[in-house]
Design a protein around this motif. Structure first.
Motif, mmCIF file in Angstrom:
data_model
loop_
_atom_site.group_PDB
_atom_site.id
_atom_site.type_symbol
_atom_site.label_atom_id
_atom_site.label_comp_id
_atom_site.label_asym_id
_atom_site.label_seq_id
_atom_site.Cartn_x
_atom_site.Cartn_y
_atom_site.Cartn_z
ATOM 1 N N ARG A 1 1.848 1.942 -3.415
ATOM 2 C CA ARG A 1 0.709 2.368 -4.219
ATOM 3 C C ARG A 1 0.350 3.832 -3.883
ATOM 4 N NH1 ARG A 1 -3.738 -0.887 -2.673
ATOM 5 N NH2 ARG A 1 -2.440 -2.700 -3.091
ATOM 6 N N ARG A 2 0.389 4.130 -2.608
ATOM 7 C CA ARG A 2 0.077 5.493 -2.175
ATOM 8 C C ARG A 2 1.006 6.501 -2.812
ATOM 9 N NH1 ARG A 2 -1.449 7.006 3.951
ATOM 10 N NH2 ARG A 2 -3.276 5.688 4.155
ATOM 11 N N ASP B 1 0.828 -1.213 0.000
ATOM 12 C CA ASP B 1 0.000 0.000 0.000
ATOM 13 C C ASP B 1 0.857 1.256 0.000
ATOM 14 O OD1 ASP B 1 -2.071 -1.637 -0.008
ATOM 15 O OD2 ASP B 1 -2.945 -1.005 1.917
ATOM 16 N N GLY C 1 1.850 10.330 -9.112
ATOM 17 C CA GLY C 1 1.369 10.093 -10.469
ATOM 18 C C GLY C 1 2.444 9.495 -11.367
ATOM 19 N N LYS C 2 2.399 9.894 -12.665
ATOM 20 C CA LYS C 2 3.280 9.213 -13.613
ATOM 21 C C LYS C 2 4.732 9.682 -13.525
ATOM 22 C CE LYS C 2 1.827 12.109 -17.626
ATOM 23 N NZ LYS C 2 1.403 13.261 -16.892
ATOM 24 N N LYS D 1 2.666 6.226 -5.473
ATOM 25 C CA LYS D 1 2.361 6.323 -6.903
ATOM 26 C C LYS D 1 1.183 7.258 -7.140
ATOM 27 C CE LYS D 1 3.681 2.091 -9.334
ATOM 28 N NZ LYS D 1 3.145 0.754 -9.617
ATOM 29 N N SER D 2 0.155 7.063 -6.307
ATOM 30 C CA SER D 2 -1.049 7.856 -6.546
ATOM 31 C C SER D 2 -0.810 9.330 -6.228
ATOM 32 C CB SER D 2 -2.235 7.307 -5.731
ATOM 33 O OG SER D 2 -2.082 7.692 -4.380
#
Ligand SMILES: Nc1ncnc2c1ncn2[C@@H]1O[C@H](COP(=O)(O)OP(=O)(O)OP(=O)(O)O)[C@@H](O)[C@H]1O
Ligand SMILES: [Mg+2]
Lengths: 290, 236
Positions: free
Chosen positions: A100-101, A97, A107-108, A103-104
């Motif tokens: 993932r966090r 997580d 972003g890219k 990344k979110s």
């Protein structure tokens, strides 16, 4: 109500007021500048204060666990959180997580292809009931077995608040000096009016007008200058509020532009009126020698 | 009505303008105050309306010890005393009516009283028809009458005049003196400081002569120069 009396009084104030028109405008202008700065200052201070406390209330303590702590052991740590009354709640953020966090959030721009392993440890996000307890809670959690380290953003926020506080003090001193300047200019204007009206004053004293009565038009004059200056300033501030704040809010999105505007307007008017009243009171008392 | 006992006044520069002056003025009387320039006539009047306090001695006006009067009580005293000067002291931007009304308005009189008393006072001095004019549109005599109307509009018990005819020609002087006499007949106590021998000799009222701050003579029905009488009158 005796309208004739009121009309006479207002007539006297009016003729006082227009006698030194240039000087009056200077006085009004000075008050206006002072109050504009005061209003802007109070607005920024309110905004910073609510920004700061808003941030503080959202502070979480990040608790990073040792690499060897698995989900099961993490659960026993969570039990200890529940026993600490200062802690409001905790969220478990396992390795995956965490990545993932990140990344979110990023972003890219966040290129995971370069990563050979997940660098995030298992972690908790702990929320504290009172912002003031954050440092103590972080310190005590750091001593739990299995906890690698704790981290929180409060340092930045408290630093920000401290800077805001310092700026506030400096600003207040500057505004204080401006208020004094405005008061001196009003006092001087009143002195000129007193001088221009010395014949009237002499006659008033001769026919038995009371000191209070002689003073009143001059004090009303100072009060009027203060109120007009503050009113002008409020007009300017209002336009600035309409024009500037939406643009600023768009640029610095994370700051919630916010202040108790009616209260601020009231404070500005009160400052203008007080400066005018006090300055003229002393000026008349000093130069009238009644 | 007016009483001075052992009144001495020394100005800060050391000039002794009044020196142990005793003077009694009865209610309703008319008194001329004469003497050379600088003998203390104006100073004596100033003591009565509390423009100054004596260095020593007692000043009583209408049973009030003026020399001891507290500052806050001065306005009440002055509402009871009308004062008229050689230079009129009218406000140039106000009409005659406004000048007279001013004395009432600044003492907090209500509009009803202003509307009643101003015309009455203007009528007394004979200026009703010029009430809308500015002082600059009036003759010297008329300006002095306006000043007298203002002094009287509060119905004071005492009228003090310091050289009231000093700036006026003989016919205006006569008019003003007749007016002061009429005012006195209505019961007002009138004190007039003057250099005008002709006026004093014609009116034959009480004459108090000051000399170097002291009372030199005090004669009922006196002359400007004691004992010389009208032989000294220069012009009428
Ligand atoms: N404010 C003052 N300070 C110092 N001395 C003064 C002051 N006023 C008057 N004097 C002096 O006091 C003395 C009396 O003055 P005052 O004005 O009473 O005289 P007066 O009799 O009214 O003279 P005049 O007839 O010229 O009007 C004079 O010597 C004068 O120079
Ligand atoms: Mg004099």
């Amino acid at each position: 109500m005796d309208w004739g009396k009121l009309k006479f009084f207002l007539g006297e104030v009016g003729s006082n007021f227009t006698r030194n028109a240039a000087m009056q405008l200077t006085a009004i202008g000075t008050v206006a500048v002072t109050v504009v700065l005061l209003g802007a200052f109070l607005y920024v201070r309110d905004t910073l204060a609510s920004f700061g406390t808003g941030m503080l209330s959202k502070i979480e303590v990040a608790v990073y666990l040792n690499d060897d702590v698995d989900d099961a052991r993490a659960r026993t740590i969570a039990v200890r959180f529940a026993q600490d009354r200062r802690i409001w709640g905790a969220t478990y953020v396992p390795k995956r997580d965490g990545l993932r966090r990140m990344k979110s959030v990023l972003g890219k721009d966040f290129d995971t292809s370069l990563l050979t392993a997940n660098p995030f440890p298992n972690a908790f996000h702990v929320r504290v009931r009172r912002p003031g307890d954050v440092p103590a809670v972080a310190a005590s959690i750091a001593k739990y077995p299995g906890v690698a380290k704790t981290d929180y953003a409060a340092d930045t926020v408290t630093k920000l608040l401290r800077i805001a506080d310092l700026l506030g003090r400096v600003g207040l001193i500057m505004i204080g000096l401006l208020v004094v300047t405005a008061a001196i200019i009003i006092a001087n204007t009143i002195r000129l009016t007193v001088f221009a009206r010395r014949r009237e004053i002499a006659i008033m004293q001769l026919v038995g007008a009371t000191n209070m009565y002689i003073r009143m038009p001059f004090i009303a004059e100072g009060l009027l200058a203060g109120l007009l200056g503050a009113g002008l300033a409020l007009g300017i501030l209002y336009i600035a509020r309409l024009e500037l704040v939406p643009k600023l809010a768009a640029t610095i999105a994370f700051v919630p532009f916010h202040a108790n505007e009616p209260l601020l307007a009231g404070e500005c008017l009160a400052v203008g009126a007080t400066v005018g009243f006090v300055a003229s009171w002393f000026s008349v008392g000093r130069y009238l020698r009644v | 009505m007016i009483s001075l006992r052992g009144v001495t006044l020394t100005y800060p520069n050391g000039v002794r303008a009044l020196d142990d002056v005793d003077l009694e003025v009865a209610k309703g009387s008319f008194v001329f105050l004469v003497g050379h320039s600088g003998t203390g006539k104006s100073t004596l009047l100033k003591l009565l309306y509390r423009e100054m306090r004596p260095t020593s001695g007692e000043v009583t006006v209408d049973n009030i010890r003026v020399d001891r009067l507290r500052r806050s009580k001065v306005p009440a005293l002055r509402r009871n005393i009308g004062v008229v000067f050689q230079d009129f002291k009218l406000l140039s931007h106000k009409t005659v009516w406004e000048n007279v009304a001013f004395a009432l308005q600044v003492t907090g009189a209500n509009t009803k009283d202003v509307k009643r008393q101003v015309p009455r006072s203007l009528d007394l001095v004979g200026l009703s028809h010029k009430s809308r004019m500015l002082p600059s549109e009036l003759s010297g005599g008329e300006q002095q009458r306006a000043a007298i109307a203002r002094a009287l509009v509060n119905n004071p018990k005492i009228l003090l005049c310091d050289e009231p005819t000093g700036n006026l020609d003989p016919s205006n002087t006569t008019e003003i003196m007749e007016l002061l006499q009429r005012i006195n007949l209505k019961g007002t106590t009138v004190l007039v400081a003057t250099h005008n021998a002709a006026v004093v000799d014609r009116m034959r009222r009480r004459v108090v002569r000051l000399e170097d701050g002291r009372v030199l003579h005090d004669d009922e029905r006196g002359y400007y120069f004691r004992g010389l009488g009208q032989t000294q009158v220069l012009s009428g």
